[in-house]
Design an enzyme around this catalytic site. Structure first.
Site, mmCIF file in Angstrom:
data_model
loop_
_atom_site.group_PDB
_atom_site.id
_atom_site.type_symbol
_atom_site.label_atom_id
_atom_site.label_comp_id
_atom_site.label_asym_id
_atom_site.label_seq_id
_atom_site.Cartn_x
_atom_site.Cartn_y
_atom_site.Cartn_z
ATOM 1 N N SER A 175 0.799 -1.222 0.000
ATOM 2 C CA SER A 175 0.000 0.000 0.000
ATOM 3 C C SER A 175 0.831 1.271 0.000
ATOM 4 O O SER A 175 0.396 2.290 -0.510
ATOM 5 C CB SER A 175 -0.947 0.007 1.202
ATOM 6 O OG SER A 175 -0.214 -0.002 2.410
ATOM 7 N N HIS A 194 -5.022 -3.809 -2.460
ATOM 8 C CA HIS A 194 -4.719 -2.944 -3.608
ATOM 9 C C HIS A 194 -4.527 -3.726 -4.909
ATOM 10 O O HIS A 194 -4.199 -3.147 -5.939
ATOM 11 C CB HIS A 194 -3.478 -2.092 -3.312
ATOM 12 C CG HIS A 194 -3.720 -1.105 -2.214
ATOM 13 N ND1 HIS A 194 -4.349 0.089 -2.417
ATOM 14 C CD2 HIS A 194 -3.465 -1.173 -0.882
ATOM 15 C CE1 HIS A 194 -4.461 0.738 -1.269
ATOM 16 N NE2 HIS A 194 -3.929 -0.010 -0.317
ATOM 17 N N LYS A 204 -11.458 -0.093 -1.953
ATOM 18 C CA LYS A 204 -10.499 0.611 -2.804
ATOM 19 C C LYS A 204 -10.998 0.564 -4.254
ATOM 20 O O LYS A 204 -11.936 1.265 -4.564
ATOM 21 C CB LYS A 204 -9.120 0.004 -2.581
ATOM 22 C CG LYS A 204 -8.846 0.019 -1.040
ATOM 23 C CD LYS A 204 -7.449 -0.001 -0.668
ATOM 24 C CE LYS A 204 -7.234 -0.226 0.814
ATOM 25 N NZ LYS A 204 -7.775 0.739 1.729
HETATM 26 C C1 LIG Z 1 -2.998 -3.356 2.385
HETATM 27 C C2 LIG Z 1 -4.203 -2.951 3.157
HETATM 28 N N1 LIG Z 1 -4.834 -3.881 3.894
HETATM 29 C C3 LIG Z 1 -5.931 -3.559 4.609
HETATM 30 C C4 LIG Z 1 -6.446 -2.288 4.623
HETATM 31 C C5 LIG Z 1 -7.632 -1.980 5.469
HETATM 32 O O1 LIG Z 1 -8.785 -1.960 4.712
HETATM 33 P P1 LIG Z 1 -10.040 -1.110 5.174
HETATM 34 O O2 LIG Z 1 -9.766 0.299 4.791
HETATM 35 O O3 LIG Z 1 -11.165 -1.732 4.439
HETATM 36 O O4 LIG Z 1 -10.160 -1.268 6.657
HETATM 37 C C6 LIG Z 1 -5.836 -1.297 3.849
HETATM 38 C C7 LIG Z 1 -6.398 0.071 3.839
HETATM 39 O O5 LIG Z 1 -5.745 1.054 3.724
HETATM 40 C C8 LIG Z 1 -4.674 -1.643 3.109
HETATM 41 O O6 LIG Z 1 -4.035 -0.716 2.377
#
Ligand SMILES: Cc1ncc(COP(=O)(O)O)c(C=O)c1O
Length: 396
Positions: A186, A214, A245
Site C-alpha cells: 500500500s 490494492h 479501494k
Molecule cells: C494493504 C491494506 N490492507 C488492509 C487495509 C484496510 O482496509 P479497510 O480500509 O477496508 O479497513 C488497507 C487500507 O488502507 C490496506 O491498504
C-alpha cells in the site's frame, strides 16, 4: 485539577506536533473526475483509493439507491439480525468469481485483525513481511503465536528465517503457521514475489495469507488480483480482497476453503461482534464486482496501467518490474518536515493533492509522497503533477 495521566498525554501530543508527526485531516469535497476541493482549494486528487472511479459509477449508485428501502443499517452483526440477502448475494458473487467460498467482513481492518488470531494460535509461527498494513501488524499482535518479521520482499531472508524458527520450535502449535504478505504494497506500490512465496509456503507447510486490498479490481484478467494475474489463484489458500479501494465501496472478502471460513465465523472476533455492512453498501459492492469482472472493468484496468506508466515516466521512476508496475507511485522525500512542506506547497502552489506519508506508516526518515493514479486522471494532469513534484524537490 488535571490528572498526571492527562498531563502526560498532553506532553505526548506536543512531542508529536514538534516532530511533525501529528495528523490533521483535510476537509474535502469531490468534484468531477479526479477533481477535488481540498481545504477550500480546487485541486487534482492523487490520494484516493477509488482508482477506477467505481464509487460514483451510475450502476453502482443505482444499486445502492435501490437497496435503501431495506434500511440505512444492517441492525446487527451477521450472527444476530444482520445476515441480510445483500450479504449473501455479495458472498455468492465473489465465490462464483474466485471459484471458492467467500466470507464478507465490514472492512479490511476487521478481516486482518480477525483472521490472523483466528488461524494462528499458541506455539504457531507467523512470518510477516516487514511492510504489511497496520491491520495485519495488529492481527499479529493480537495473535498468541510468535511473529517473525522478514525484510520486505526478501525471499532469501524469509527462507532462512523459516528454517531457523521451525527448527527451534518448542511448543505444540494450536493452529496453523502463517506466511503473510500483500500483493500490491500500500505504501510503495511494490509487488510481492508471489511465485516464490507460494513455493516457500508449500514446502514448509505454511498457510499463505495474501492481502489483495490494492490488487483486487486492479490486477488480473478478471480483476481478481495479483494471484489471478500470476495464475496462482489455486495455490494461495487465504486471500483478502478489499472492497473499499478499486471496488469503490467498503468491506472485504476472505476467500478460502469452507472449513477455514467456518472457523472464522466461529472464532474471529471482529466478524462475530461487529455490525454487518449496510444493505446499500453490499448492493454497491455487488454491482462493482460485476463491472470489475466484465469488459468495462478490463478497459478501466488498461487505462489505469497506461496512466500509471505515464506518471512514473514523468517522475523518472521505473515502469516495469516489481518496483515499477503498479498504480501506487511513491516519491521518496526522507525527512518528515520536508515531506510535509513539499505536500503543502504542491497543494497551495500547484493544486496537486497528495499527502506526506510519515512514521509510523513508514519508518522514521523514510517519509514519502504517495501518489495514487486514477483511471480518471487526464494525461495533462499527470504531466503537470510530475513536473511540479520534480521542481519542488529541487527547491526544498
Ligand atoms: C494493504 C491494506 N490492507 C488492509 C487495509 C484496510 O482496509 P479497510 O480500509 O477496508 O479497513 C488497507 C487500507 O488502507 C490496506 O491498504
Amino acid at each position: 485539577v488535571t490528572s498526571p495521566g492527562v498531563l502526560r498525554l498532553r506532553a505526548r501530543l506536543e512531542a508529536l506536533r514538534a516532530a511533525r508527526l501529528d495528523r490533521v485531516p483535510l476537509p474535502q469535497e469531490r468534484l468531477e473526475g479526479a477533481g477535488v476541493l481540498a481545504g477550500g482549494r480546487r485541486a487534482v486528487q492523487f490520494c484516493s483509493n477509488d482508482v477506477l472511479g467505481l464509487s460514483r459509477h451510475p450502476a453502482v449508485l443505482d444499486a445502492a439507491r435501490g437497496a435503501l428501502d431495506q434500511g440505512a443499517g444492517a441492525t446487527g452483526s451477521r450472527l444476530l439480525s444482520g445476515d441480510l440477502p445483500g450479504h449473501r448475494a455479495l458472498e455468492a458473487a465473489a465465490s462464483a468469481a474466485f471459484g471458492r467460498p467467500a466470507l464478507l467482513w465490514s472492512s479490511g481492518t476487521h478481516a486482518n485483525t480477525g483472521l490472523v488470531p483466528a488461524l494462528a494460535g499458541r506455539g504457531n509461527l507467523v512470518f510477516s513481511d516487514a511492510d504489511v498494513h497496520a491491520s495485519l501488524v495488529d492481527g499479529c499482535r493480537l495473535c498468541r503465536g510468535r511473529t517473525v518479521i522478514w525484510p520486505h520482499n526478501d525471499v532469501e531472508a524469509l527462507g532462512r528465517l523459516v528454517e531457523e524458527h521451525r527448527a527451534r520450535r518448542e511448543e505444540e502449535p494450536e493452529g496453523a503457521d502463517l506466511l503473510i504478505a500483500e500483493s500490491v504494497y500500500s505504501m510503495d506500490g511494490s509487488l510481492a514475489p508471489l511465485e516464490r512465496l507460494v513455493e516457500i509456503a508449500e514446502a514448509a507447510g505454511l498457510l499463505l495469507v495474501l492481502d489483495e486490498a490494492h490488487g483486487f479490481g486492479v490486477r488480473g484478467p478478471r480483476g481478481l488480483g495479483l494471484a489471478d494475474e500470476r495464475g496462482l489463484l489455486d495455490r494461495v489458500p487465504v486471500i483478502m480482497a478489499g472492497l473499499g479501494k478499486a471496488a469503490g465501496a467498503m468491506g472485504a472478502l476472505t476467500v478460502a476453503t469452507a472449513e477455514i471460513l467456518d472457523l472464522l465465523r466461529a472464532t474471529a472476533r471482529p466478524w462475530i461482534f461487529s455490525t454487518a455492512l449496510p444493505p446499500a453498501v453490499t448492493a454497491a459492492a455487488t454491482a462493482a464486482l460485476e463491472i470489475l469482472g466484465g469488459a468495462e472493468g478490463a478497459a478501466l484496468r488498461g487505462l489505469l496501467a497506461a496512466k500509471a506508466r505515464r506518471l512514473r515516466r514523468g517522475l523518472g521512476l521505473p515502469t516495469e518490474g516489481p518496483e515499477g508496475a503498479s498504480h501506487i507511485v511513491p516519491v521518496p522525500v526522507g525527512d518528515e518536515e520536508r515531506s510535509v512542506t513539499v505536500a503543502a506547497r504542491l497543494l497551495d502552489e500547484h493544486g496537486i493533492l497528495c499527502r506526506a506519508v510519515r512514521h509510523p506508516t513508514v519508518p522514521r526518515g523514510a517519509s514519502r509522497l504517495r501518489l495514487s493514479v486514477m483511471a480518471q486522471h487526464d494525461p495533462e494532469e499527470l504531466d503537470r503533477a510530475a513536473a511540479a513534484i520534480r521542481r519542488l524537490l529541487e527547491e526544498t
